[in-house]
Design a protein around this motif. Sequence first.
Motif, PDB file in Angstrom:
ATOM      1  N   ALA A  63     103.371  22.258  44.047  1.00 27.05           N
ATOM      2  CA  ALA A  63     103.674  23.460  44.807  1.00 27.05           C
ATOM      3  C   ALA A  63     103.408  24.698  43.959  1.00 27.05           C
ATOM      4  O   ALA A  63     103.429  24.664  42.730  1.00 27.05           O
ATOM      5  N   TYR A 108     106.023  30.409  49.398  1.00 27.81           N
ATOM      6  CA  TYR A 108     106.060  29.067  48.810  1.00 27.81           C
ATOM      7  C   TYR A 108     105.007  28.221  49.508  1.00 27.81           C
ATOM      8  O   TYR A 108     104.964  28.125  50.732  1.00 27.81           O
ATOM      9  N   GLU A 109     104.125  27.608  48.721  1.00 31.79           N
ATOM     10  CA  GLU A 109     103.016  26.832  49.267  1.00 31.79           C
ATOM     11  C   GLU A 109     103.018  25.430  48.690  1.00 31.79           C
ATOM     12  O   GLU A 109     103.021  25.245  47.476  1.00 31.79           O
ATOM     13  N   SER A 110     103.025  24.444  49.600  1.00 35.52           N
ATOM     14  CA  SER A 110     103.002  23.040  49.183  1.00 35.52           C
ATOM     15  C   SER A 110     102.047  22.291  50.085  1.00 35.52           C
ATOM     16  O   SER A 110     102.181  22.317  51.310  1.00 35.52           O
TER      17      SER A 110
END
Length: 245
Positions: free
Chosen positions: A91, A171-173
């Motif tokens: 992430a 937030y990037e996952s």
Amino acid sequence: MPITIRTRINTTFKQDWREQAPNLAEQDKYEAKTSQQFRVSSIDRNTQRYGGDHWKVTFVQPLQPNQGQAKSTWYVYVPHVQLSEAPSTSATLRARINTTFKQDWRTQAPNLAEQDRYEAKASQQFRVSSIDRNAQRYGGDHWKVTFVQPLQPNQGQAKSTWYVYVPHVVYESSVAKSNMEIAPSGSNKYITQELLHQINRNASIEAVSNVSLLCPSSVFLLCFLCTCVPRLKNYLKTIRLHFLR
């Protein structure tokens, strides 16, 4: 995502983007060779801040100039390097705007000591080791984040764990994205088969798995269609009998 920078040609990483490399002291420049690769901890690609042709890069491994101490953060000349972002399930956290990461979420940023705040720039990306997104624990608007690479404040030691103000970050996952992409197709398949079952009364349709993928709106739509189809068939049957008289 893990990020690396590879040099296209021999180039100089600098401590001051405003200065030409030959004018810099030995401790303020790093001579990178063609095809060298460097792992990146964070990067600010807004070149307008740095003369229109430089990035501000913090490397995972500090780079040692010919003289002086090794340093993690350097300015790189964009035409001389290539950025590579490899797919990964890790992430990242990206700053939407300039923001302050804090050691104490209860205190306003201007009231914190220099060693207890990190000034993140808009569009900077940071790899995340772990994250607690239960904002209710931290005033309702902060996350507790541990970064892969410790962040160095203006004073004091670098620290891995910080509190971030949620509206200022993204937030990037990749794992979360893939899970989100699965749900619509499963829901649509279920609705389509159930609708055909109601219209055709075909008992041979196979049972559908992944019912847990249904979202509340899909369940509502399914119930609505299942209720309307029998009524519609009865209505059409009544009209047909009326005209046959």
